[in-house]
Write an enzyme that holds these catalytic residues in place. Structure first.
Site, PDB file in Angstrom:
ATOM      1  N   SER A 203      10.400   3.025   7.371  1.00  0.00           N
ATOM      2  CA  SER A 203       9.242   2.565   6.603  1.00  0.00           C
ATOM      3  C   SER A 203       9.618   2.354   5.143  1.00  0.00           C
ATOM      4  O   SER A 203      10.053   3.281   4.450  1.00  0.00           O
ATOM      5  CB  SER A 203       8.100   3.578   6.691  1.00  0.00           C
ATOM      6  OG  SER A 203       7.109   3.214   5.752  1.00  0.00           O
TER       7      SER A 203
ATOM      8  N   HIS B 122       9.383  -1.335   9.035  1.00  0.00           N
ATOM      9  CA  HIS B 122       7.943  -1.083   9.011  1.00  0.00           C
ATOM     10  C   HIS B 122       7.424  -1.250   7.588  1.00  0.00           C
ATOM     11  O   HIS B 122       7.954  -0.653   6.647  1.00  0.00           O
ATOM     12  CB  HIS B 122       7.681   0.339   9.526  1.00  0.00           C
ATOM     13  CG  HIS B 122       6.245   0.671   9.720  1.00  0.00           C
ATOM     14  ND1 HIS B 122       5.507   0.254  10.811  1.00  0.00           N
ATOM     15  CD2 HIS B 122       5.389   1.396   8.951  1.00  0.00           C
ATOM     16  CE1 HIS B 122       4.276   0.715  10.715  1.00  0.00           C
ATOM     17  NE2 HIS B 122       4.166   1.413   9.586  1.00  0.00           N
TER      18      HIS B 122
ATOM     19  N   ASP C  64       4.191  -0.954   5.185  1.00  0.00           N
ATOM     20  CA  ASP C  64       2.872  -0.320   5.061  1.00  0.00           C
ATOM     21  C   ASP C  64       2.069  -0.933   3.928  1.00  0.00           C
ATOM     22  O   ASP C  64       2.378  -0.732   2.753  1.00  0.00           O
ATOM     23  CB  ASP C  64       3.050   1.175   4.773  1.00  0.00           C
ATOM     24  CG  ASP C  64       3.465   1.941   6.007  1.00  0.00           C
ATOM     25  OD1 ASP C  64       2.789   1.799   7.042  1.00  0.00           O
ATOM     26  OD2 ASP C  64       4.471   2.677   5.932  1.00  0.00           O
TER      27      ASP C  64
ATOM     28  N   MET D 282      -1.466  -1.108   1.975  1.00  0.00           N
ATOM     29  CA  MET D 282      -2.668  -0.282   1.740  1.00  0.00           C
ATOM     30  C   MET D 282      -3.508  -0.898   0.639  1.00  0.00           C
ATOM     31  O   MET D 282      -2.976  -1.358  -0.371  1.00  0.00           O
ATOM     32  CB  MET D 282      -2.246   1.118   1.306  1.00  0.00           C
ATOM     33  CG  MET D 282      -1.304   1.801   2.274  1.00  0.00           C
ATOM     34  SD  MET D 282      -0.830   3.421   1.653  1.00  0.00           S
ATOM     35  CE  MET D 282       0.332   3.915   2.923  1.00  0.00           C
TER      36      MET D 282
ATOM     37  N   HIS E  38       2.094  -3.212   8.889  1.00  0.00           N
ATOM     38  CA  HIS E  38       1.000  -2.305   9.237  1.00  0.00           C
ATOM     39  C   HIS E  38      -0.080  -2.436   8.175  1.00  0.00           C
ATOM     40  O   HIS E  38       0.067  -1.908   7.075  1.00  0.00           O
ATOM     41  CB  HIS E  38       1.570  -0.879   9.297  1.00  0.00           C
ATOM     42  CG  HIS E  38       0.558   0.183   9.592  1.00  0.00           C
ATOM     43  ND1 HIS E  38       0.839   1.532   9.434  1.00  0.00           N
ATOM     44  CD2 HIS E  38      -0.725   0.116  10.038  1.00  0.00           C
ATOM     45  CE1 HIS E  38      -0.225   2.230   9.768  1.00  0.00           C
ATOM     46  NE2 HIS E  38      -1.192   1.411  10.127  1.00  0.00           N
TER      47      HIS E  38
ATOM     48  N   MET F  47      -3.187  -1.410   6.555  1.00  0.00           N
ATOM     49  CA  MET F  47      -4.209  -0.369   6.392  1.00  0.00           C
ATOM     50  C   MET F  47      -5.202  -0.909   5.367  1.00  0.00           C
ATOM     51  O   MET F  47      -5.302  -0.430   4.236  1.00  0.00           O
ATOM     52  CB  MET F  47      -3.557   0.934   5.920  1.00  0.00           C
ATOM     53  CG  MET F  47      -2.767   1.615   7.031  1.00  0.00           C
ATOM     54  SD  MET F  47      -1.588   2.821   6.403  1.00  0.00           S
ATOM     55  CE  MET F  47      -0.214   1.724   6.063  1.00  0.00           C
TER      56      MET F  47
ATOM     57  N   MET G 221      -1.472   6.597  15.123  1.00  0.00           N
ATOM     58  CA  MET G 221      -1.200   7.327  13.879  1.00  0.00           C
ATOM     59  C   MET G 221      -1.101   8.821  14.177  1.00  0.00           C
ATOM     60  O   MET G 221      -2.010   9.406  14.764  1.00  0.00           O
ATOM     61  CB  MET G 221      -2.331   7.095  12.861  1.00  0.00           C
ATOM     62  CG  MET G 221      -2.392   5.701  12.270  1.00  0.00           C
ATOM     63  SD  MET G 221      -0.864   5.111  11.514  1.00  0.00           S
ATOM     64  CE  MET G 221      -0.555   6.363  10.273  1.00  0.00           C
TER      65      MET G 221
ATOM     66  N   ASP H 144       3.448   6.760  14.252  1.00  0.00           N
ATOM     67  CA  ASP H 144       3.658   6.613  12.811  1.00  0.00           C
ATOM     68  C   ASP H 144       3.107   7.830  12.071  1.00  0.00           C
ATOM     69  O   ASP H 144       1.909   8.079  12.098  1.00  0.00           O
ATOM     70  CB  ASP H 144       2.939   5.336  12.351  1.00  0.00           C
ATOM     71  CG  ASP H 144       3.144   5.011  10.884  1.00  0.00           C
ATOM     72  OD1 ASP H 144       3.893   5.728  10.201  1.00  0.00           O
ATOM     73  OD2 ASP H 144       2.544   4.027  10.432  1.00  0.00           O
TER      74      ASP H 144
END
Ligand code: DX5
Ligand code: ZN
Length: 235
Positions: A25, A50, A52, A54, A83, A85, A154, A189
């Site tokens: 990640s 990966h 992330d 946000m 991913h 979020m 998650m 994850d």
């Protein structure tokens, strides 16, 4: 020049085959030297990166957006596993596809109309993943399972790296394994280390996000290899 998801001829994987893959990640990398950190795990054999994202709304943290991903695309052949979020994933699908994502995962908790999100992602040529938070039941995604390429369970509350693994989610991992076919990935994850990766692999996960345990290690390449081995040996 901005790379796009259609420039995928050289990707290291399409994630269609089932094998144990550790996905480092980026969140835990050194943001002053992202290119170097990405190259370290890629040289070590990582096929999946990966990413992330946000938004400070769905989760109480803000990370990075499509601009960072677009800058990394031309320097890596890894599969970009984005991913989201974020709230309103359908609205941003095009931007993350154009940035070079190979697959875009949204959270089921943010939408009453998952089919609309799936269509928005597919329309731009990306694979589709759906994610569930630690206490979200799998019946919330049951109806759309045939339409996704990946399910992300998650094992921490999303928002921050470096949290402890929530073992209760392994029950859901095992239940999902039985419902997915071999072309569909089952990803976990949060809090993945040499011990928890073995538990997750035994439960049926095949794709393991690892942030702190890779980039927080003084030797991220060795850490990546140790984790991969631990997953392979567990099954
Ligand atoms: C958490 C993110 C994770 C995070 C994992 O919200 O979705 O991908 O990077 O970090 P570690 O591996 O440190 O738990
Ligand atoms: Zn993640």
């Amino acid at each position: 020049m901005t790379a796009t998801a259609s420039d995928d001829n050289n990707r290291l994987t399409d994630l269609k085959t089932r094998q144990m893959r550790v996905a480092p990640s980026l969140l835990a990398a050194d943001f002053c030297r992202l290119r170097e950190d990405v190259a370290i795990v890629e040289r070590a054999g990582a096929e999946v990166l990966h990413l992330d994202v946000m938004d400070g709304h769905f989760v109480p943290n803000i990370s990075f957006g499509p601009g960072v991903i677009a800058h990394l695309r031309p320097v890596s052949r890894m599969f970009f596993d984005t991913h989201l979020m974020i709230e309103e994933p359908a609205r941003y699908a095009e931007a993350f596809a154009n940035a070079g994502s190979d697959l875009i995962t949204f959270h089921i908790e943010v939408t009453d109309n998952p089919n609309e999100v799936i269509d928005a992602i597919r329309k731009h040529g990306c694979g589709v993943g759906v994610s569930i938070n630690p206490t979200t039941e799998i019946d919330t995604i049951e109806a759309i399972l045939p339409k996704v390429d990946l399910v992300l369970v998650m094992s921490v509350w999303p928002g921050f790296g470096g949290q402890s693994f929530i073992g209760d989610v392994l029950t859901k991992v095992a239940q999902l394994r039985d419902r997915l076919n071999d072309n569909q990935r089952l990803e976990i994850d949060g809090g993945i280390n040499a011990e928890t990766i073995a538990l997750a692999a035994k439960a049926g996960a095949d794709t393991f996000v690892a942030g702190t345990s890779v980039f927080g290690d003084p030797d991220p390449a060795a850490a990546f290899n140790r984790l991969t081995q631990a997953a392979q040996q567990a099954v």
